[in-house]
Design an enzyme around this catalytic site. Structure first.
Site, PDB file in Angstrom:
ATOM      1  N   ARG A 199      76.411  16.562  25.018  1.00  0.00           N
ATOM      2  CA  ARG A 199      76.593  17.567  23.974  1.00  0.00           C
ATOM      3  C   ARG A 199      75.269  18.020  23.369  1.00  0.00           C
ATOM      4  NH1 ARG A 199      81.868  17.024  22.171  1.00  0.00           N
ATOM      5  NH2 ARG A 199      81.524  17.363  19.954  1.00  0.00           N
ATOM      6  N   THR A 250      71.404   6.777  15.989  1.00  0.00           N
ATOM      7  CA  THR A 250      71.459   7.808  17.044  1.00  0.00           C
ATOM      8  C   THR A 250      70.168   8.623  17.004  1.00  0.00           C
ATOM      9  OG1 THR A 250      73.855   7.906  16.944  1.00  0.00           O
ATOM     10  CG2 THR A 250      72.760   9.817  17.879  1.00  0.00           C
ATOM     11  N   HIS A 280      74.813  11.542  24.525  1.00  0.00           N
ATOM     12  CA  HIS A 280      75.679  12.100  23.484  1.00  0.00           C
ATOM     13  C   HIS A 280      76.889  12.804  24.115  1.00  0.00           C
ATOM     14  CE1 HIS A 280      75.163  12.669  19.006  1.00  0.00           C
ATOM     15  NE2 HIS A 280      76.284  13.323  19.202  1.00  0.00           N
ATOM     16  N   ARG A 322      76.524  24.353  21.706  1.00  0.00           N
ATOM     17  CA  ARG A 322      77.889  24.204  22.236  1.00  0.00           C
ATOM     18  C   ARG A 322      78.512  25.596  22.276  1.00  0.00           C
ATOM     19  NH1 ARG A 322      78.576  19.041  18.998  1.00  0.00           N
ATOM     20  NH2 ARG A 322      76.598  18.026  19.530  1.00  0.00           N
ATOM     21  N   TYR A 343      85.959  21.415  20.581  1.00  0.00           N
ATOM     22  CA  TYR A 343      84.942  20.590  19.915  1.00  0.00           C
ATOM     23  C   TYR A 343      84.888  19.201  20.570  1.00  0.00           C
ATOM     24  CZ  TYR A 343      82.942  17.370  16.527  1.00  0.00           C
ATOM     25  OH  TYR A 343      82.196  16.367  15.949  1.00  0.00           O
ATOM     26  N   LYS A 356      70.877   4.479  19.920  1.00  0.00           N
ATOM     27  CA  LYS A 356      71.815   5.203  20.794  1.00  0.00           C
ATOM     28  C   LYS A 356      71.208   6.546  21.196  1.00  0.00           C
ATOM     29  CE  LYS A 356      76.567   7.067  20.725  1.00  0.00           C
ATOM     30  NZ  LYS A 356      76.430   8.513  20.541  1.00  0.00           N
ATOM     31  N   TYR A 363      73.226   8.657  10.961  1.00  0.00           N
ATOM     32  CA  TYR A 363      72.444   9.889  11.029  1.00  0.00           C
ATOM     33  C   TYR A 363      71.722   9.983   9.692  1.00  0.00           C
ATOM     34  CZ  TYR A 363      75.110  12.209  14.868  1.00  0.00           C
ATOM     35  OH  TYR A 363      75.684  12.591  16.046  1.00  0.00           O
ATOM     36  N   SER A 422      81.216   6.917  12.858  1.00  0.00           N
ATOM     37  CA  SER A 422      80.174   7.931  12.696  1.00  0.00           C
ATOM     38  C   SER A 422      79.872   8.170  11.223  1.00  0.00           C
ATOM     39  CB  SER A 422      80.655   9.243  13.321  1.00  0.00           C
ATOM     40  OG  SER A 422      79.830  10.318  12.917  1.00  0.00           O
ATOM     41  N   GLN A 430      77.434   3.911  12.565  1.00  0.00           N
ATOM     42  CA  GLN A 430      76.444   4.763  13.247  1.00  0.00           C
ATOM     43  C   GLN A 430      75.740   5.627  12.216  1.00  0.00           C
ATOM     44  OE1 GLN A 430      77.231   8.469  13.850  1.00  0.00           O
ATOM     45  NE2 GLN A 430      75.042   8.647  14.281  1.00  0.00           N
TER      46      GLN A 430
END
Ligand SMILES: Cc1cc2nc3c(=O)[nH]c(=O)nc-3n(C[C@H](O)[C@H](O)[C@H](O)COP(=O)(O)O)c2cc1C
Length: 402
Positions: free
Chosen positions: A285, A161, A282, A170, A30, A258, A135, A112, A133
């Site tokens: 990712r 972000t 990122h 992933r 991860y 970002k 989201y 985050s 940060q």
């Protein structure tokens, strides 16, 4: 002798190796993995290798100054700790530990939204500055509540972000059974063996309360968001330029964006009134096949023209990488995996060791370049591949015609 001291750990790759040894495969991958074929992941690092130094010899620089300021905040180092979601899965109280080590080194920790520790606890853990940060996971009301809490707790800038309209593919996470392990039940059985070989991590994990929640994402009328697999969480985080207005009003302080990779988006972000731009993919990712961040930096610098602080992240594993980014105009850089490996390897001492390795590298590189201060680094200290400047010229032409 500490496990993370020399000669066991000399560089960031050594911390990566120790992290791989301590963490179950699903957690290590991860951190370590990128999207799809991991082309951009490789390119992020390769771009630093294609830039070469032009040192000034016979210059005495007994003292080198690593201090700078980012959005008006003084820092002792030209690198910050990037937001890394689910750090609590790497080590108990992971986000608090990383924030504490950043503060001890005199730099900024960026927390985050998808953290396993409460933002108030993280803020209290560091004596340095901290940014939050954002989201939009959990919906706008949950985001508003998170913003209000971050403001009240004393986070001094908001990082929005913009590169996660869906989660990147992933592939390692799929192979390791991330989803099955989170959902539980019989489907996880084939994936459980990987934990048995990592008893140290397993003990820490249970000691820290087992599978974490997201305590900073609290949708109205519900408790903290449970640990969905991260892919599902990211799919709810689309942010558009229109959102910047209400986010700015709710936050009322300095903002950074970002995930910028083009001059056009940099210009748009400045039109939205942001004070800082983070050139980022990122950590490779999300969209595989985008350019290495270092390669995108000259175009963004051309577009920004000093109207905002430009930061960059992606592929930084050595202090010489930090210096190259500063030579190309970045105010500072963010490190992600470099400290996440340290956290996964050994908790606080691992993060502190990652910071110390990069600090010593930057200092030595400055001396070898004959440059007394990070603020005096510029393009004259590096050679960049010729086709990088062509993109820059094309963007200048685009600007003149648009
Ligand atoms: C394990 C992991 C989790 C991440 N989580 C987040 C996140 O929650 N929010 C975010 O904006 N970026 C996240 N990122 C991206 C980092 O902030 C940063 O852009 C990236 O790690 C930089 O590349 P590097 O790891 O090569 O230094 C994450 C990166 C990693 C490795």
């Amino acid at each position: 002798m500490s496990r993370v001291a020399a000669p066991h750990v000399v560089n960031i790759s050594d911390l990566r190796r120790l992290a791989e040894r301590r963490l179950p495969r699903v957690v290590f991958d991860y951190i370590d993995g990128g999207a799809e074929g991991e082309k951009t992941l490789r390119e992020n690092s390769r771009a630093f290798e294609t830039v070469t130094f032009r040192p000034r010899q016979c210059v005495a620089v007994p003292q080198c100054d690593l201090r700078t300021d980012v959005l008006g905040t003084a820092v002792n180092l030209p690198f910050l700790l990037a937001p890394v979601g689910s750090s609590r899965m790497f080590f108990p109280r992971g986000e608090e530990i990383a924030a504490r080590e950043a503060g001890a080194a005199g730099t900024i920790y960026v927390l985050s939204t998808l953290s396993g520790c409460r933002l108030e606890d993280v803020r209290a853990a560091t004596k340095g500055p901290a940014w939050y940060q954002l989201y939009l996971v959990g919906g706008h009301e949950a985001a508003r509540a998170g913003i209000a809490r971050a403001k009240a707790a004393g986070f001094s800038a908001l990082v929005v972000t913009i590169d996660t309209p869906v989660a990147g593919l992933r592939e390692r996470d799929i192979r390791n059974g991330t989803r099955e392990l989170v959902v539980g039940g019989l489907s996880q059985l084939p994936f459980l063996a990987q934990f048995l070989t990592k008893p140290g991590w397993l003990m820490d994990f249970w000691r820290d309360g087992g599978l974490m929640h997201f305590p900073n994402v609290v949708p109205p009328g519900r408790g903290p968001l449970p640990y969905l697999d991260v892919a599902a969480a990211l799919e709810q985080t689309t942010v558009t330029w229109k959102d910047f207005r209400w986010i700015r009003e709710a936050w009322g302080g300095p903002m950074l964006v970002k995930g910028v990779l083009t001059g056009e988006d940099a210009r748009r972000a400045i039109d939205e009134g942001v004070e800082g731009i983070i050139v980022s993919n990122h950590g490779a990712r999300q969209l595989d096949g985008v350019s290495a961040t270092l390669r995108a930096l000259p175009e963004v610098m051309t577009a920004v023209k000093g109207r905002a602080d430009v930061l960059i992240d992606g592929g930084i594993r050595r202090g010489s990488d930090v210096v190259k980014a500063l030579c190309l105009g970045a105010r500072a850089v963010l490190i992600g995996r470099a400290y996440a490996y340290g956290l996964g390897a050994a908790g606080g001492p691992g993060v502190a060791r990652a910071i110390e390795i990069l600090r010593a590298d930057v200092l030595r590189t400055l001396k070898l370049l004959g440059c007394p201060s990070v603020n005096e680094l510029d393009r004259s200290f590096v050679d960049i591949p010729a086709d990088w400047t062509r993109v820059e010229r094309q963007f200048r032409h685009y600007e003149l015609t648009n």
